[in-house]
Structures are given as structure tokens and as C-alpha cells.
Design a protein around this motif. Structure first.
Motif, PDB file in Angstrom:
ATOM      1  N   ASN A 135       0.846  -1.198   0.000  1.00 43.00           N
ATOM      2  CA  ASN A 135       0.000   0.000   0.000  1.00 43.00           C
ATOM      3  C   ASN A 135       0.883   1.249   0.000  1.00 43.00           C
ATOM      4  O   ASN A 135       1.004   1.938   1.008  1.00 43.00           O
ATOM      5  CB  ASN A 135      -0.919  -0.013   1.229  1.00 43.00           C
ATOM      6  CG  ASN A 135      -1.924   1.124   1.209  1.00 43.00           C
ATOM      7  OD1 ASN A 135      -2.179   1.735   0.168  1.00 43.00           O
ATOM      8  ND2 ASN A 135      -2.498   1.432   2.355  1.00 43.00           N
ATOM      9  N   PRO A 136       1.512   1.559  -1.122  1.00 42.92           N
ATOM     10  CA  PRO A 136       2.437   2.707  -1.169  1.00 42.92           C
ATOM     11  C   PRO A 136       1.750   4.041  -0.935  1.00 42.92           C
ATOM     12  O   PRO A 136       2.395   5.006  -0.515  1.00 42.92           O
ATOM     13  CB  PRO A 136       3.007   2.626  -2.596  1.00 42.92           C
ATOM     14  CG  PRO A 136       2.001   1.845  -3.373  1.00 42.92           C
ATOM     15  CD  PRO A 136       1.418   0.861  -2.409  1.00 42.92           C
ATOM     16  N   LEU A 137       0.442   4.098  -1.183  1.00 40.48           N
ATOM     17  CA  LEU A 137      -0.272   5.356  -0.980  1.00 40.48           C
ATOM     18  C   LEU A 137      -0.251   5.786   0.478  1.00 40.48           C
ATOM     19  O   LEU A 137      -0.327   6.976   0.788  1.00 40.48           O
ATOM     20  CB  LEU A 137      -1.721   5.211  -1.471  1.00 40.48           C
ATOM     21  CG  LEU A 137      -2.558   6.488  -1.521  1.00 40.48           C
ATOM     22  CD1 LEU A 137      -1.901   7.535  -2.414  1.00 40.48           C
ATOM     23  CD2 LEU A 137      -3.963   6.180  -2.014  1.00 40.48           C
ATOM     24  N   GLN A 138      -0.123   4.820   1.387  1.00 39.25           N
ATOM     25  CA  GLN A 138      -0.057   5.138   2.812  1.00 39.25           C
ATOM     26  C   GLN A 138       1.135   6.036   3.111  1.00 39.25           C
ATOM     27  O   GLN A 138       1.012   7.052   3.809  1.00 39.25           O
ATOM     28  CB  GLN A 138       0.044   3.846   3.626  1.00 39.25           C
ATOM     29  CG  GLN A 138       0.186   4.075   5.127  1.00 39.25           C
ATOM     30  CD  GLN A 138       0.423   2.787   5.887  1.00 39.25           C
ATOM     31  OE1 GLN A 138       0.602   1.715   5.285  1.00 39.25           O
ATOM     32  NE2 GLN A 138       0.451   2.861   7.199  1.00 39.25           N
ATOM     33  N   LEU A 139       2.295   5.687   2.589  1.00 40.42           N
ATOM     34  CA  LEU A 139       3.497   6.481   2.797  1.00 40.42           C
ATOM     35  C   LEU A 139       3.364   7.862   2.165  1.00 40.42           C
ATOM     36  O   LEU A 139       3.784   8.869   2.745  1.00 40.42           O
ATOM     37  CB  LEU A 139       4.707   5.752   2.212  1.00 40.42           C
ATOM     38  CG  LEU A 139       6.051   6.475   2.266  1.00 40.42           C
ATOM     39  CD1 LEU A 139       6.456   6.729   3.716  1.00 40.42           C
ATOM     40  CD2 LEU A 139       7.129   5.660   1.562  1.00 40.42           C
ATOM     41  N   LEU A 140       2.755   7.920   0.996  1.00 39.90           N
ATOM     42  CA  LEU A 140       2.602   9.192   0.296  1.00 39.90           C
ATOM     43  C   LEU A 140       1.691  10.139   1.066  1.00 39.90           C
ATOM     44  O   LEU A 140       1.949  11.342   1.148  1.00 39.90           O
ATOM     45  CB  LEU A 140       2.039   8.951  -1.105  1.00 39.90           C
ATOM     46  CG  LEU A 140       2.883   8.064  -2.029  1.00 39.90           C
ATOM     47  CD1 LEU A 140       2.187   7.879  -3.369  1.00 39.90           C
ATOM     48  CD2 LEU A 140       4.275   8.655  -2.228  1.00 39.90           C
ATOM     49  N   LEU A 141       0.630   9.605   1.656  1.00 39.71           N
ATOM     50  CA  LEU A 141      -0.303  10.444   2.408  1.00 39.71           C
ATOM     51  C   LEU A 141       0.309  10.932   3.715  1.00 39.71           C
ATOM     52  O   LEU A 141       0.150  12.102   4.088  1.00 39.71           O
ATOM     53  CB  LEU A 141      -1.597   9.665   2.683  1.00 39.71           C
ATOM     54  CG  LEU A 141      -2.490   9.382   1.483  1.00 39.71           C
ATOM     55  CD1 LEU A 141      -3.664   8.495   1.887  1.00 39.71           C
ATOM     56  CD2 LEU A 141      -3.006  10.683   0.870  1.00 39.71           C
ATOM     57  N   ILE A 142       0.997  10.053   4.418  1.00 38.07           N
ATOM     58  CA  ILE A 142       1.610  10.441   5.693  1.00 38.07           C
ATOM     59  C   ILE A 142       2.620  11.557   5.486  1.00 38.07           C
ATOM     60  O   ILE A 142       2.708  12.500   6.286  1.00 38.07           O
ATOM     61  CB  ILE A 142       2.272   9.220   6.360  1.00 38.07           C
ATOM     62  CG1 ILE A 142       1.213   8.207   6.789  1.00 38.07           C
ATOM     63  CG2 ILE A 142       3.105   9.643   7.559  1.00 38.07           C
ATOM     64  CD1 ILE A 142       1.794   6.918   7.324  1.00 38.07           C
TER      65      ILE A 142
END
Length: 301
Positions: free
Chosen positions: A65-72
Motif C-alpha cells: 500500500n504505497p499510498l499510505q506512505l505518500l499520504l503520511i
């Protein structure tokens, strides 16, 4: 001369936000297993260190879930962008705290809602966009920011104030580790100062759904007022029953969990991405080299 030189002619730009975003991205990726381990660490002798599988499992989650890192990472970008946009100092701390606290509330609510399941145990939402769309329709757009007023207060007095303090430091001969150390000790001190506030609001700002949703500004501000009323009741009750330890609970753990990565992000931003925080390139373009610190005016990187 300070390394922070906000001027009316140097507003925050997409470039400024991306520099802070990239620095935060690197920090969050590098420190993610460390932060998770600090949360569960129990002091004992001899000390126990995490197994390699602990680290692999954390990075596997990022890969899935790479989007997690991008959002954080976007939270830190909002903090730095708001600080620069607000002109630095107190006004920058306020605007940076507003953006950081608001984004933190929204991301916390998103994380809570994404873990929701159907009665058969299956995930309710197929994607983040699916979650945002459905929950906005069901609960209202305002529901994403419940508890943000308390988070804003904390962000302004902690993260924003840390940047404001660092703004006044002499940066004529900076190095990566000196920047890291200065940012760490400043953030750690403010962690101690704001710890009573955070512990008082902890139960109030947890991401919980408000009955019926939040569909208007009046409902939102009514709920935020309730958060402060609850905090006003919690503080004297805890002081009477638990005492001062309640207000300092978790302070040392948070120093390792939050202040070390904060200092790393600041140092990385200063040395790698923005050696003349906030906008040396823009100042040079406008012919304002006289406003730059000596090391920034001569920077060729």
C-alpha cells in the motif's frame, strides 16, 4: 543570520512544498520500523532488539500500500509550506499548525474508516477514493475533520513553534548533524512542554464517528466546543486522582518516536533539498541576494 528568510516576495510555491514532501518521504520510509518499535518497546536488561522479520513486515506493508506512505508524508509538507506561507515566526507557526493539525485529523479518520469491515468480515472499502466518496456522502465532508481544533492547537505549539525557534538560530556554518541536533533538542523540549496538553486532549481527539455525521459548520463547531469542554473536565479530574504523572505520561517515548525523525527531516530538508530555507532560488531570481545568509548566496548546488 537566520536560515529562515520569509519575505513578502517569496511566497510558498509548489517547489517549496515538494522539497518538504521529499524530505518527509525519505524520513518516513527510513524511520517507519523504528517508530513502530519505539511504540511497543519495553525497557529491560539485557535490551531486546527487533527481529529482521519485524522490519520486513513493516516494509512489506508499504510495498502493498504505497499510498499510505505518500499520504503520511503530506502532513510534514503542509507544516513546512504553512510556515513559509505564513511568513515564518509566530504567524508561520500558526498557519503551519493549522494545516498540519487539519491534515492529521483527516488522515487519522481515514485510517479508522479504512479498517471498517462488513458483517461477513470483508473490507468495506475497495480503495481510499472509494472510502472518501462513500463516507463523505454518508457522514458529510465536515466529519473528516472532527477533533482538528485540538490537533491544530497541539501542532501550533509543538511543531510550528519548533520551526519558529529554529528560524532564529544562526546558520552561517551549518552541517547535517548540527541541524539534526538543533531540531531534535528544540522539538524534544517542546514535546515536554506540550505533553500535558496532548494527554489532556488524547481521548477527545481520537478518531471516532459522531452520531449522525457532521453535515454543517454549526454541527462541526458545536462538536469542537464539546472537545474543549471534555478536556476542561479531564484536566482537574486527572490532577486530583492521578496527579502530575498523568500529564507527563509518554513524554520520553514520544521524544524518541517523534523528535528524532523531526530533526532528521529538518536536517535533510536544509542540507539536501533546501539549503536556504525557505526559497533561495526564488530570491535569487528576484535579485534579492542581499537577503540571503552568506552560505546561501554562495551555494552552487
Amino acid at each position: 543570520m537566520s536560515s529562515f528568510q520569509p519575505t513578502p516576495t517569496a511566497p510558498p510555491t509548489f517547489d517549496t512544498l515538494m522539497k518538504a514532501y521529499c524530505a518527509s518521504l525519505v524520513t518516513n520510509f527510513f524511520f517507519y520500523p523504528y517508530r513502530d518499535y519505539v511504540k511497543i518497546y519495553v525497557a529491560r536488561w539485557p535490551p531486546e532488539f527487533p527481529q529482521p522479520s519485524f522490519v520486513v513486515y513493516r516494509y512489506r506493508g508499504f510495498a502493498e500500500n504505497p499510498l499510505q506512505l505518500l499520504l503520511i508524508s503530506g502532513m510534514t509538507a503542509s507544516l513546512y509550506g504553512g510556515f513559509v506561507g505564513g511568513g515564518g515566526a509566530a504567524s508561520g507557526a500558526v498557519l503551519g499548525g493549522v494545516l498540519h493539525g487539519t491534515s492529521k485529523s483527516a488522515l487519522r479518520m481515514l485510517g479508522t474508516r479504512m479498517t471498517a469491515t462488513k458483517r461477513n468480515g470483508e473490507a468495506r472499502f475497495l480503495s481510499i477514493t472509494d472510502c472518501v466518496r462513500i463516507m463523505t456522502q454518508e457522514r458529510g465532508a465536515w466529519s473528516w475533520f472532527c477533533g482538528s481544533s485540538a490537533n491544530i492547537l497541539i501542532s501550533m505549539s509543538w511543531h510550528g513553534a519548533a520551526l519558529a525557534s529554529l528560524e532564529s538560530r544562526d546558520r552561517r556554518r551549518p552541517s547535517f548533524f548540527s541541524d539534526w541536533w538543533d531540531a531534535f533538542r528544540t522539538h524534544a523540549f517542546l514535546n515536554f512542554v506540550t505533553c500535558p496538553i496532548r494527554n489532556t486532549f488524547r481521548s477527545s481527539v481520537s478518531a471516532v464517528e459522531r452520531s449522525g455525521g457532521v453535515r454543517s459548520a454549526s454541527e462541526f463547531f458545536s462538536g469542537e466546543a464539546a472537545v474543549f469542554r471534555e478536556a476542561g473536565a479531564v484536566a482537574p479530574a486527572m490532577l486530583k486522582t492521578v496527579g502530575l504523572p498523568f500529564f507527563l505520561q509518554g513524554c520520553v517515548r514520544t521524544t524518541f518516536k517523534a523528535s528524532i525523525p523531526f530533526g532528521f527531516t529538518y536536517a535533510l530538508y536544509r542540507r539536501k533539498y533546501a539549503p536556504s530555507f525557505p526559497a533561495s532560488k526564488l530570491l535569487k531570481t528576484l535579485g534579492c541576494r542581499d537577503h540571503l545568509p552568506p552560505q546561501d548566496a554562495n551555494h552552487t548546488g
